[in-house]
Design a protein around this motif. Structure first.
Motif, PDB file in Angstrom:
ATOM      1  N   SER A  70       0.818  -1.224   0.000  1.00 24.48           N
ATOM      2  CA  SER A  70       0.000   0.000   0.000  1.00 24.48           C
ATOM      3  C   SER A  70       0.847   1.267   0.000  1.00 24.48           C
ATOM      4  O   SER A  70       0.353   2.335  -0.329  1.00 24.48           O
ATOM      5  CB  SER A  70      -0.907   0.017   1.227  1.00 24.48           C
ATOM      6  OG  SER A  70      -0.148   0.287   2.396  1.00 24.48           O
ATOM      7  N   LEU A  83      -0.580   8.459   1.544  1.00 24.94           N
ATOM      8  CA  LEU A  83      -1.901   8.343   0.916  1.00 24.94           C
ATOM      9  C   LEU A  83      -1.843   8.706  -0.565  1.00 24.94           C
ATOM     10  O   LEU A  83      -1.173   9.660  -0.960  1.00 24.94           O
ATOM     11  CB  LEU A  83      -2.881   9.293   1.616  1.00 24.94           C
ATOM     12  CG  LEU A  83      -3.110   9.047   3.109  1.00 24.94           C
ATOM     13  CD1 LEU A  83      -3.850  10.226   3.736  1.00 24.94           C
ATOM     14  CD2 LEU A  83      -3.889   7.754   3.318  1.00 24.94           C
ATOM     15  N   THR A  84      -2.543   7.941  -1.380  1.00 21.47           N
ATOM     16  CA  THR A  84      -2.731   8.277  -2.789  1.00 21.47           C
ATOM     17  C   THR A  84      -4.214   8.108  -3.115  1.00 21.47           C
ATOM     18  O   THR A  84      -4.976   7.578  -2.302  1.00 21.47           O
ATOM     19  CB  THR A  84      -1.923   7.360  -3.737  1.00 21.47           C
ATOM     20  OG1 THR A  84      -2.577   6.080  -3.790  1.00 21.47           O
ATOM     21  CG2 THR A  84      -0.490   7.178  -3.264  1.00 21.47           C
ATOM     22  N   LEU A  85      -4.595   8.521  -4.315  1.00 21.75           N
ATOM     23  CA  LEU A  85      -5.988   8.336  -4.731  1.00 21.75           C
ATOM     24  C   LEU A  85      -6.331   6.859  -4.840  1.00 21.75           C
ATOM     25  O   LEU A  85      -7.504   6.486  -4.853  1.00 21.75           O
ATOM     26  CB  LEU A  85      -6.243   9.047  -6.067  1.00 21.75           C
ATOM     27  CG  LEU A  85      -6.090  10.573  -6.042  1.00 21.75           C
ATOM     28  CD1 LEU A  85      -6.362  11.154  -7.428  1.00 21.75           C
ATOM     29  CD2 LEU A  85      -7.018  11.208  -5.017  1.00 21.75           C
ATOM     30  N   GLY A  86      -5.314   5.994  -4.918  1.00 23.10           N
ATOM     31  CA  GLY A  86      -5.544   4.548  -4.979  1.00 23.10           C
ATOM     32  C   GLY A  86      -5.629   3.897  -3.609  1.00 23.10           C
ATOM     33  O   GLY A  86      -5.912   2.702  -3.512  1.00 23.10           O
ATOM     34  N   THR A  87      -5.385   4.657  -2.552  1.00 23.12           N
ATOM     35  CA  THR A  87      -5.478   4.106  -1.194  1.00 23.12           C
ATOM     36  C   THR A  87      -6.934   3.770  -0.886  1.00 23.12           C
ATOM     37  O   THR A  87      -7.814   4.604  -1.094  1.00 23.12           O
ATOM     38  CB  THR A  87      -4.976   5.140  -0.167  1.00 23.12           C
ATOM     39  OG1 THR A  87      -3.625   5.476  -0.464  1.00 23.12           O
ATOM     40  CG2 THR A  87      -5.053   4.591   1.255  1.00 23.12           C
ATOM     41  N   ASP A  88      -7.173   2.555  -0.416  1.00 20.69           N
ATOM     42  CA  ASP A  88      -8.548   2.228  -0.030  1.00 20.69           C
ATOM     43  C   ASP A  88      -8.624   1.944   1.470  1.00 20.69           C
ATOM     44  O   ASP A  88      -7.601   1.933   2.169  1.00 20.69           O
ATOM     45  CB  ASP A  88      -9.113   1.080  -0.881  1.00 20.69           C
ATOM     46  CG  ASP A  88      -8.343  -0.215  -0.704  1.00 20.69           C
ATOM     47  OD1 ASP A  88      -7.643  -0.364   0.316  1.00 20.69           O
ATOM     48  OD2 ASP A  88      -8.445  -1.079  -1.591  1.00 20.69           O
ATOM     49  N   ALA A  89      -9.846   1.739   1.953  1.00 19.89           N
ATOM     50  CA  ALA A  89     -10.054   1.592   3.393  1.00 19.89           C
ATOM     51  C   ALA A  89      -9.310   0.370   3.967  1.00 19.89           C
ATOM     52  O   ALA A  89      -8.693   0.478   5.026  1.00 19.89           O
ATOM     53  CB  ALA A  89     -11.553   1.522   3.703  1.00 19.89           C
ATOM     54  N   PRO A  90      -9.320  -0.791   3.297  1.00 19.74           N
ATOM     55  CA  PRO A  90      -8.554  -1.921   3.853  1.00 19.74           C
ATOM     56  C   PRO A  90      -7.052  -1.635   3.952  1.00 19.74           C
ATOM     57  O   PRO A  90      -6.397  -2.091   4.888  1.00 19.74           O
ATOM     58  CB  PRO A  90      -8.840  -3.060   2.864  1.00 19.74           C
ATOM     59  CG  PRO A  90     -10.176  -2.719   2.284  1.00 19.74           C
ATOM     60  CD  PRO A  90     -10.172  -1.221   2.172  1.00 19.74           C
ATOM     61  N   MET A  91      -6.506  -0.875   3.011  1.00 19.70           N
ATOM     62  CA  MET A  91      -5.087  -0.507   3.114  1.00 19.70           C
ATOM     63  C   MET A  91      -4.844   0.335   4.356  1.00 19.70           C
ATOM     64  O   MET A  91      -3.849   0.146   5.066  1.00 19.70           O
ATOM     65  CB  MET A  91      -4.656   0.312   1.892  1.00 19.70           C
ATOM     66  CG  MET A  91      -4.552  -0.462   0.601  1.00 19.70           C
ATOM     67  SD  MET A  91      -4.100   0.731  -0.710  1.00 19.70           S
ATOM     68  CE  MET A  91      -4.029  -0.372  -2.122  1.00 19.70           C
ATOM     69  N   MET A  92      -5.731   1.296   4.601  1.00 20.65           N
ATOM     70  CA  MET A  92      -5.564   2.149   5.781  1.00 20.65           C
ATOM     71  C   MET A  92      -5.693   1.314   7.048  1.00 20.65           C
ATOM     72  O   MET A  92      -4.932   1.482   7.998  1.00 20.65           O
ATOM     73  CB  MET A  92      -6.599   3.282   5.769  1.00 20.65           C
ATOM     74  CG  MET A  92      -6.375   4.277   4.636  1.00 20.65           C
ATOM     75  SD  MET A  92      -7.699   5.517   4.511  1.00 20.65           S
ATOM     76  CE  MET A  92      -7.188   6.694   5.777  1.00 20.65           C
TER      77      MET A  92
END
Lengths: 550, 550
Positions: B387, B414-423
């Motif tokens: 991530s 953080l990038t625009l490709g970051t999603d909630a499971p990555m966080m």
């Protein structure tokens, strides 16, 4: 000029295309149509996790046909018959490899499913490594720095970085191609029926802002420079014309095929294309000292200034400065943030994760569209500095000042008491801090900014973002009354190309529509934001210098 | 010992109390009951945005009554009649101002709604400024550093910081109080019917780990030190006993009032209280070289080691080391993370914001409980490093190493490709990095850690957290088979106090239940995490030294 004379502006955005039929004598919009790209909406050919964003040429042609049909059905058949000119604006740099006839390779059966044969959207960041190589080469080049007029840093979003990546990694595409053409140059060529790739008119803006084109070194960078990157680039350069053209240039008349497809006369003048932000600046009535902020998924900050006598003034860290890219006869300055509205949409998608992932919410997916209005209302109740959060807006890299697409976003200061509206507000503040960093860079170089006029979706939809921007920038921000400023700017240019108005200034005077709303900075909040902006700069330089990037 | 002999362990956690009836001859649990604090669940007297967390004494007594009734109804009336001892464990430091009878001030009508007259929960961080003042004074104190056995940094979570804040800001409460008593000391006094605040037995653990009590300076810090902070503290100290007691000490017999309320005999022995983590360590069968990780809303990492001959070894940056705080005769080392499960619950609450804020989701609020299992499944599919995110786990400050409650959390990359499971995964990794920083601190001081045994809710509910912890720590982590190790540890201590077993070691041998599951580190992931851990340290020291805090 008392008789009605109409033009058509066609605006290709990131997600959809808009068409407007405008009365060139008074700027009145007679009809509008909009159409979202179908394949794009389905996420085809893209991979957000890898920042790969491609668009299929059929998306453009299908949606353009639909949007123009919508505009004409609203304006009426008679109005359509009075249309004298068409100008297209589009995102940039969004290039595509084409064959000898100027046809995008993705339209050939053997490349039908090949993402590298489609338009490589401006926000595609798969060419970060290639941009770094271009910058390294440019910095040490004996013949001068070819990135000088693009702010001294070449971006992975731009023409040659994208060309280099495909040359390096996809020889099947690179070797089949006759040339690489910007979306904004391809559209007018298509409408005018140009069937020879050599005859595609290259716009001054795209070439100057994104492809290192400058008259002082004879147009595009010399072949030996490009060959040092990849031999294929030098070959592609050979076929590129050395001249580029401002948008008031006539490319030709509407070809029979497209006249019939769009329901227009064949005598309609097609002008050269214009980059979408530049078109928005024209539509928002850019003038010396007035910065136009195009606030959409990303931002573009546009200014025009006089050509200096003798030597040119170079502004470091800004995307570009190109003679005639906005208005012929003036230097066009372009800056901007790689992600803006996209940041807020990103946070919405984070909050919407349960709506997509949990079966028990499957029938409530449409609630996602209610998140932004609700969270803006909650975030508006939070005072500046109250949350203790500082965010960085680089979620899609940083375009200006000092382009670096490898930078990323951050949220710092989280506690167990942090809630979603606080995080949202911190992201809005970060976006405003990013805007301020651009304005301060320009001022440091002596480019005056007297006022700001905002156009684009965010400026009309989000009072919270606009007020925070005014507070952070410490300037009044007017919102243009043009709700489709890019398409209107294109229609203005069409009126110049068709000979209805002698120049852009006259077209703006006749067709422009002023501001409808002004946001004023609050002195108390502005003071708090001065301090928070220093924290933003400190955090940013820390993250940048320590390279907390994996 | 073939005849059944029973004890009762009562475990006061952050949100609820659990009671277990255990057969002291074999550790078998005959009955269990649990009850959530009612006022606490409603959020009363708390303000999460200000980190103010208070608990009303009636929550404790009402829930204890309910939990014991539940345990007895499961174990049966006959079993209840065989209960010979009770030990209570509780969160710490959770002190409350009491009157001359030992009654919490909140139980007096004039303080019924006064949060400062209630128990100030361990995770309440309203005393950050006071902790800083205590540290500043302690550092320069001529008579030696009274924080030495608490790791050299006094926390805002602890006894004297909380006392000082109330003395400074709420004289009405501070002047009415006869003393300040820890929750874990108040419960046994209440059960034993102690009606004189001077006779409340003070536990060794709470005093030594949280209140700067040490025999070398005669118990609590001297009056002149406390007077330099606030005169009222010196007065309160005068009434505090100089002696403290380990948990094997009998406080008395169950008083008639509580015997009747709980349905138990009056001859039941009530022991001194024990801090919840220490009790969990005993229940999980702590022994030299085996670190017990109590993984709940926060973590506690407990170790015991031999008393060194002659001079004591001091471990810097660790919460505390206190003779007999875990097992009599051994030095108890305590470390821990201020937020752990709380971090994951926090992210769930961020994602659940639309469920609470949007009217169209009002009937789906219960979907929040499905978020963690769903996001853990999605996060498990992400590879370490994939991530590009690095997070800091300091969302509730940092307890160890080197306590600093003013530190905050962060998510970087953080990038625009970051999603909630990555966080979510980045937060889990950050929590594991925090655990590793503690283990490395202990090792650097020569305290060996041979193996880890985990107890507490997270260790049983989240295989993802456990596997990532094993990968990051590079050690096998066993999960204790005791599903209520804190309550079991209390029941073990009750068996010692009641004379069923001669000491804790014997009680553990008879009543302990081993591990039921072992997580092994994956060598490949471990190596990636070695690098990510370095990034975590770099980001942390950057944020710490630059003080990006507002």
């Amino acid at each position: 000029m008392s008789e009605s004379r109409y033009t058509l502006g066609i605006d290709f955005g990131t997600d959809s295309v808009r068409a407007v039929v405008v009365d060139a004598t008074n700027g009145k919009q007679l009809g509008g149509g909009v159409s979202a790209y179908r394949r794009w909406a389905e996420g085809r050919f893209c991979d957000a996790r890898k920042n790969r964003f491609r668009q299929h040429p059929d998306d453009y042609t299908e949606s353009m046909t639909e949007a123009v049909a919508g505009a004409i059905s609203q304006a009426g058949r008679e109005a359509a018959s009075k249309i004298e000119g068409i100008t297209v604006d589009a995102t940039c740099s969004t290039p595509c490899f084409v064959d000898e006839t100027g046809t995008p390779l993705a339209c050939l059966p053997e490349f039908a499913e090949e993402p590298d044969a489609m338009f490589i959207l401006w926000k595609d960041h798969t060419s970060v490594a290639q941009a770094e190589r271009i910058n390294a080469l440019a910095r040490g080049w004996k013949g001068g720095d070819f990135t000088a007029y693009e702010g001294g840093v070449y971006s992975s979003e731009w023409f040659w970085a994208k060309a280099l990546r495909v040359a390096e990694t996809n020889p099947r595409v690179a070797s089949r191609a006759a040339s690489l053409v910007e979306h904004v140059d391809w559209m007018p060529a298509l409408l005018a029926g140009v069937k020879d790739f050599r005859k595609i008119v290259r716009g001054r803006g795209p070439a100057g802002h994104k492809a290192m084109w400058h008259p002082s070194w004879g147009g595009y960078p010399p072949a030996d420079f490009l060959a040092a990157l990849h031999p294929r680039l030098a070959e592609l350069r050979k076929e590129l014309p050395s001249e580029t053209f401002t948008t008031n240039t006539r490319v030709g008349l509407l070809c029979p095929e497209w006249a019939s497809r769009l329901g227009l006369k064949e005598s309609v003048v097609v002008s050269a294309g214009i980059m979408d932000a530049q078109s928005g600046a024209v539509g928002g009535c850019v003038s010396p000292g007035t910065m136009l902020k195009i606030m959409g998924t990303s931002t573009c900050d546009l200014l025009i200034g006089p050509k200096s006598e003798g030597q040119e003034r170079l502004v470091k860290g800004i995307c570009g400065q190109v003679d005639g890219s906005v208005v012929p006869g003036w230097i066009g300055y372009e800056a901007g943030q790689s992600a803006y509205g996209d940041i807020f949409a990103w946070f919405r998608s984070i909050l919407a994760w349960p709506l997509k992932a949990l079966p028990e919410l499957a029938d409530r997916k449409e609630a996602e569209s209610r998140i932004i209005p609700a969270i803006e209302a909650a975030a508006a109740m939070i005072e500046p500095g109250e949350s203790g959060l500082i965010a960085l807006d680089w979620l899609n890299g940083r375009r200006t000042p000092f382009a670096d697409q490898s930078l990323k976003g951050a949220i710092v200061g989280l506690t167990l008491g942090t809630d979603a509206p606080m995080m949202y507000r911190a992201l809005v503040e970060a976006a405003a801090f990013g805007s301020r960093a651009i304005a301060e860079r320009l001022r440091e170089e002596g480019v005056p900014i007297d006022r700001i006029v905002a156009v684009g979706g965010v400026s009309r939809k989000s009072p919270l973002v606009m007020q925070i921007s005014a507070d952070v920038l410490g300037m009044e921000i007017g919102v243009s009354a043009a709700d489709q400023s890019c398409a209107l700017g294109a229609a203005m240019y069409a009126s110049v190309a068709a000979g209805i108005h002698p120049d852009v200034d006259s077209a703006q005077s006749a067709m422009g529509c002023g501001t409808e709303m002004v946001y004023k900075p609050d002195p108390k909040r502005r003071k708090i934001y001065d301090e928070l902006y220093r924290q933003y700069l400190k955090l940013g330089s820390m993250i940048e210098s320590e390279r907390i990037i994996i």
